[in-house]
Design an enzyme around this catalytic site. Sequence first.
Site, PDB file in Angstrom:
ATOM      1  N   TRP A 137      10.237 -11.546  -6.659  1.00  0.00           N
ATOM      2  CA  TRP A 137       9.457 -12.122  -7.923  1.00  0.00           C
ATOM      3  C   TRP A 137       9.806 -11.308  -9.132  1.00  0.00           C
ATOM      4  O   TRP A 137       9.473 -11.426 -10.294  1.00  0.00           O
ATOM      5  CB  TRP A 137       7.818 -12.252  -7.792  1.00  0.00           C
ATOM      6  CG  TRP A 137       6.952 -11.114  -7.493  1.00  0.00           C
ATOM      7  CD1 TRP A 137       6.989  -9.973  -7.885  1.00  0.00           C
ATOM      8  CD2 TRP A 137       6.541 -11.132  -5.874  1.00  0.00           C
ATOM      9  NE1 TRP A 137       6.201  -9.137  -7.007  1.00  0.00           N
ATOM     10  CE2 TRP A 137       5.999  -9.970  -5.723  1.00  0.00           C
ATOM     11  CE3 TRP A 137       6.576 -12.141  -4.926  1.00  0.00           C
ATOM     12  CZ2 TRP A 137       5.621  -9.542  -4.466  1.00  0.00           C
ATOM     13  CZ3 TRP A 137       6.086 -11.645  -3.656  1.00  0.00           C
ATOM     14  CH2 TRP A 137       5.519 -10.370  -3.495  1.00  0.00           C
ATOM     15  N   GLU A 138      10.305  -9.952  -8.654  1.00  0.00           N
ATOM     16  CA  GLU A 138      10.588  -8.910  -9.866  1.00  0.00           C
ATOM     17  C   GLU A 138      12.112  -9.186 -10.143  1.00  0.00           C
ATOM     18  O   GLU A 138      12.661  -8.645 -11.283  1.00  0.00           O
ATOM     19  CB  GLU A 138      10.669  -7.560  -9.243  1.00  0.00           C
ATOM     20  CG  GLU A 138       9.155  -7.126  -8.882  1.00  0.00           C
ATOM     21  CD  GLU A 138       9.064  -5.805  -8.147  1.00  0.00           C
ATOM     22  OE1 GLU A 138       8.095  -5.248  -8.096  1.00  0.00           O
ATOM     23  OE2 GLU A 138      10.280  -5.672  -7.375  1.00  0.00           O
ATOM     24  N   TRP A 169      11.790   2.331  -1.584  1.00  0.00           N
ATOM     25  CA  TRP A 169      11.012   1.656  -2.799  1.00  0.00           C
ATOM     26  C   TRP A 169      11.462   0.160  -2.192  1.00  0.00           C
ATOM     27  O   TRP A 169      12.688  -0.278  -2.073  1.00  0.00           O
ATOM     28  CB  TRP A 169      11.856   1.787  -4.023  1.00  0.00           C
ATOM     29  CG  TRP A 169      11.368   1.159  -5.187  1.00  0.00           C
ATOM     30  CD1 TRP A 169      11.699  -0.036  -5.762  1.00  0.00           C
ATOM     31  CD2 TRP A 169      10.072   1.200  -5.699  1.00  0.00           C
ATOM     32  NE1 TRP A 169      10.844  -0.500  -6.727  1.00  0.00           N
ATOM     33  CE2 TRP A 169       9.722   0.389  -6.718  1.00  0.00           C
ATOM     34  CE3 TRP A 169       8.815   2.310  -5.482  1.00  0.00           C
ATOM     35  CZ2 TRP A 169       8.598   0.313  -7.395  1.00  0.00           C
ATOM     36  CZ3 TRP A 169       7.803   2.234  -6.133  1.00  0.00           C
ATOM     37  CH2 TRP A 169       7.617   1.104  -7.321  1.00  0.00           C
ATOM     38  N   ARG A 211      -2.250   4.298  -1.630  1.00  0.00           N
ATOM     39  CA  ARG A 211      -3.468   3.908  -1.452  1.00  0.00           C
ATOM     40  C   ARG A 211      -4.417   3.763  -2.714  1.00  0.00           C
ATOM     41  O   ARG A 211      -5.598   3.392  -2.473  1.00  0.00           O
ATOM     42  CB  ARG A 211      -3.984   4.398  -0.084  1.00  0.00           C
ATOM     43  CG  ARG A 211      -5.001   3.659   0.514  1.00  0.00           C
ATOM     44  CD  ARG A 211      -5.252   3.902   1.794  1.00  0.00           C
ATOM     45  NE  ARG A 211      -4.194   3.382   2.833  1.00  0.00           N
ATOM     46  CZ  ARG A 211      -4.067   3.569   4.038  1.00  0.00           C
ATOM     47  NH1 ARG A 211      -5.009   4.181   4.748  1.00  0.00           N
ATOM     48  NH2 ARG A 211      -3.115   2.887   4.845  1.00  0.00           N
ATOM     49  N   LYS A 249       3.146   1.456   3.369  1.00  0.00           N
ATOM     50  CA  LYS A 249       4.167   2.635   3.593  1.00  0.00           C
ATOM     51  C   LYS A 249       3.723   3.585   4.364  1.00  0.00           C
ATOM     52  O   LYS A 249       2.481   4.070   4.444  1.00  0.00           O
ATOM     53  CB  LYS A 249       4.542   3.128   2.198  1.00  0.00           C
ATOM     54  CG  LYS A 249       5.554   2.025   1.336  1.00  0.00           C
ATOM     55  CD  LYS A 249       5.983   2.782   0.353  1.00  0.00           C
ATOM     56  CE  LYS A 249       6.631   1.660  -1.081  1.00  0.00           C
ATOM     57  NZ  LYS A 249       7.040   2.344  -2.184  1.00  0.00           N
ATOM     58  N   ASP A 301       0.817  -1.033  -0.009  1.00  0.00           N
ATOM     59  CA  ASP A 301       0.044  -0.028   0.014  1.00  0.00           C
ATOM     60  C   ASP A 301       0.887   1.208  -0.067  1.00  0.00           C
ATOM     61  O   ASP A 301       1.643   1.457   1.033  1.00  0.00           O
ATOM     62  CB  ASP A 301      -0.941   0.067   1.460  1.00  0.00           C
ATOM     63  CG  ASP A 301      -1.944   1.262   1.590  1.00  0.00           C
ATOM     64  OD1 ASP A 301      -1.611   2.084   0.614  1.00  0.00           O
ATOM     65  OD2 ASP A 301      -2.362   1.361   2.514  1.00  0.00           O
ATOM     66  N   ASP A 302       1.121   1.931  -1.222  1.00  0.00           N
ATOM     67  CA  ASP A 302       1.672   3.006  -1.198  1.00  0.00           C
ATOM     68  C   ASP A 302       0.880   4.323  -1.158  1.00  0.00           C
ATOM     69  O   ASP A 302       0.724   4.751   0.000  1.00  0.00           O
ATOM     70  CB  ASP A 302       2.623   2.928  -2.643  1.00  0.00           C
ATOM     71  CG  ASP A 302       3.606   4.060  -2.866  1.00  0.00           C
ATOM     72  OD1 ASP A 302       4.249   4.565  -2.073  1.00  0.00           O
ATOM     73  OD2 ASP A 302       3.783   4.225  -4.025  1.00  0.00           O
TER      74      ASP A 302
HETATM   75  P1  5GP Z   1      -0.417   2.549  -4.750  1.00  0.00           P
HETATM   76  O1  5GP Z   1      -1.774   2.527  -5.559  1.00  0.00           O
HETATM   77  O2  5GP Z   1      -0.715   2.356  -3.387  1.00  0.00           O
HETATM   78  O3  5GP Z   1       0.190   3.901  -5.020  1.00  0.00           O
HETATM   79  O4  5GP Z   1       0.470   1.748  -5.405  1.00  0.00           O
HETATM   80  C1  5GP Z   1       0.342   0.107  -5.250  1.00  0.00           C
HETATM   81  C2  5GP Z   1       0.979  -0.268  -6.347  1.00  0.00           C
HETATM   82  O5  5GP Z   1       2.195   0.375  -6.939  1.00  0.00           O
HETATM   83  C3  5GP Z   1       1.504  -1.742  -6.060  1.00  0.00           C
HETATM   84  O6  5GP Z   1       0.632  -2.651  -6.186  1.00  0.00           O
HETATM   85  C4  5GP Z   1       3.019  -1.985  -6.529  1.00  0.00           C
HETATM   86  O7  5GP Z   1       2.576  -2.406  -8.030  1.00  0.00           O
HETATM   87  C5  5GP Z   1       3.229  -0.334  -6.850  1.00  0.00           C
HETATM   88  N1  5GP Z   1       4.200  -0.233  -5.810  1.00  0.00           N
HETATM   89  C6  5GP Z   1       4.259   0.926  -5.070  1.00  0.00           C
HETATM   90  N2  5GP Z   1       5.125   0.968  -4.255  1.00  0.00           N
HETATM   91  C7  5GP Z   1       6.050   0.221  -4.353  1.00  0.00           C
HETATM   92  C8  5GP Z   1       7.150  -0.431  -4.096  1.00  0.00           C
HETATM   93  O8  5GP Z   1       8.042   0.156  -3.174  1.00  0.00           O
HETATM   94  N3  5GP Z   1       7.937  -1.463  -4.729  1.00  0.00           N
HETATM   95  C9  5GP Z   1       7.286  -1.953  -5.869  1.00  0.00           C
HETATM   96  N4  5GP Z   1       7.762  -2.987  -6.268  1.00  0.00           N
HETATM   97  N5  5GP Z   1       6.053  -1.713  -6.167  1.00  0.00           N
HETATM   98  C10 5GP Z   1       5.507  -0.643  -5.694  1.00  0.00           C
END
Ligand code: 5GP
Length: 210
Positions: free
Chosen positions: A188-189, A183, A116, A159, A113-114
């Site tokens: 898996w990446e 980050w 959101r 986060k 959850d970055d």
């Molecule tokens: P949000 O919508 O919460 O900003 O972002 C969600 C999506 O962004 C996650 O499902 C992921 O695919 C990608 N993302 C956000 N932060 C990260 C991170 O720190 N690492 C990676 N690998 N993907 C992230």
Amino acid sequence: MANEVEHFHVTYNDIHNLIRKCTPKIGAEFNPDLLVAIGGGGFFPARVMRTFLRGSTENKTLQIQAIGLSLYEPVEGATEEQIGQEVIRTQWLGADAGKMLVGKRVLIVDEVDDTRKTLHYALSELKKDVEAELLTRPESERDTLRAATKFGIFVVHNKKKPKLAELPKDTPYYAGEDVDDVWLDYPWESTNIEEHDKLAALDHSKKTVS
Ligand code: 5GP
């Protein structure tokens, strides 16, 4: 580089263990009967969670459904405001989405959850599918079915940062771990898992994530 984003490498075992620790609480409190994994990052966590949920609830068959969402990829010349403003569906449940969800306890699973936005979008769109399905049911049954349909959220990492979208207060929210705004590099990446694990060991020794 001055503005370089700090990275933290997460291992498969880290993720497995965070899910193991969190699942008994989720099983006891929310007790999902359907998992909806947001692809691709939610796939592995959902599969691992199913293992632990099955261990905590007797004979429960637990389906994992998948949806694919991605934050808008800016085209050349996009403004700062346009970047990351939109969530795009790359995959969704089939035409019977509402039928599949109605009356169920649905746990939405993602890896992180970055801002959101993705979780907010997933939750509100799944709720729309439920409402569309309820319209096909007798009016007298709708309130009961709506009340029986519950959504919850699980992410491996949350986060700690200001979020750009809010989730309804009545939606149970579970995070394996709250982390700083770095980050996260998921296993898996990686195309070289041994190298990834070495970098993870180094990161863990520096204790970047709280
Ligand atoms: P949000 O919508 O919460 O900003 O972002 C969600 C999506 O962004 C996650 O499902 C992921 O695919 C990608 N993302 C956000 N932060 C990260 C991170 O720190 N690492 C990676 N690998 N993907 C992230």
